[in-house]
Motif scaffolding. Sequence first.
Motif, PDB file in Angstrom:
ATOM      1  N   LEU A   1     -23.637   5.892 -30.752  1.00  0.00           N
ATOM      2  CA  LEU A   1     -24.768   6.808 -30.631  1.00  0.00           C
ATOM      3  C   LEU A   1     -25.957   6.184 -29.909  1.00  0.00           C
ATOM      4  CD1 LEU A   1     -24.577   8.447 -34.167  1.00  0.00           C
ATOM      5  CD2 LEU A   1     -23.714   9.338 -31.984  1.00  0.00           C
TER       6      LEU A   1
ATOM      7  N   PRO B   1     -25.306   8.307 -26.250  1.00  0.00           N
ATOM      8  CA  PRO B   1     -24.221   9.280 -26.389  1.00  0.00           C
ATOM      9  C   PRO B   1     -24.106  10.229 -25.191  1.00  0.00           C
ATOM     10  CG  PRO B   1     -26.099   9.984 -27.679  1.00  0.00           C
ATOM     11  CD  PRO B   1     -26.440   8.621 -27.103  1.00  0.00           C
TER      12      PRO B   1
ATOM     13  N   SER C   1     -23.672  13.965 -28.468  1.00  0.00           N
ATOM     14  CA  SER C   1     -25.002  14.273 -28.981  1.00  0.00           C
ATOM     15  C   SER C   1     -25.014  15.638 -29.683  1.00  0.00           C
ATOM     16  CB  SER C   1     -26.010  14.256 -27.841  1.00  0.00           C
ATOM     17  OG  SER C   1     -27.306  14.499 -28.324  1.00  0.00           O
TER      18      SER C   1
ATOM     19  N   GLU D   1     -23.084  15.345 -32.944  1.00  0.00           N
ATOM     20  CA  GLU D   1     -23.896  14.588 -33.903  1.00  0.00           C
ATOM     21  C   GLU D   1     -24.984  15.463 -34.510  1.00  0.00           C
ATOM     22  OE1 GLU D   1     -25.794  11.440 -36.057  1.00  0.00           O
ATOM     23  OE2 GLU D   1     -23.762  11.839 -35.428  1.00  0.00           O
ATOM     24  N   GLN D   2     -25.704  16.183 -33.679  1.00  0.00           N
ATOM     25  CA  GLN D   2     -26.783  17.039 -34.176  1.00  0.00           C
ATOM     26  C   GLN D   2     -26.239  18.150 -35.066  1.00  0.00           C
ATOM     27  OE1 GLN D   2     -28.931  18.335 -30.717  1.00  0.00           O
ATOM     28  NE2 GLN D   2     -29.675  16.278 -30.240  1.00  0.00           N
TER      29      GLN D   2
END
Length: 173
Positions: free
Chosen positions: A52, A55, A60, A63-64
């Motif tokens: 990360l 990324p 990204s 992940e979010q």
Amino acid sequence: MIENSVPISTIFIGINGLIAFFLSYIAAFERVKTRVWHGESKEDVAAQPDPLANPSPWASMVEQSTQKFVKMQAHDDGLLQRKVRAHGNFAEYVPHALLFVLALELMQAQTWLLWLLGSSLSAARIAHAWGLIKTYGPSPGRAFGFFLTWFVYVFGSIACIYYGVVNLIANSS
């Protein structure tokens, strides 16, 4: 005596079970000696790059999105590794141990032996996973689990060898 449809396989399942047991013993003894409980060295996890740090747009976004569903708790650096090892350890031991039960059932071994090996294996793997996930290093659950798994490996191996050899001798006469 009832004819075994898989006497040779049964013998080799037993022999390889003993090999797996001794390899497990060697690795476990080395872990105790070096006090490295997960991985092969204390630097293993620290040496990995941070995915990360830079990324891709896809990483990204994932992940979010995923972090919205995760309840933040006190951070435990080793928890993921312990959970991964609990699964990996299960995957390493269970297939061979279940082969003992299958081969012995095909050999029409005593029902009590099948239930003893199968239930011991299940209890052992649950205890081991619980002990491994909850505690870094030695724990009662982990110790109970691996000793009971070794019991299954040793007695399952010996039973497979016994039933295989007895059947081969009986059928060659």
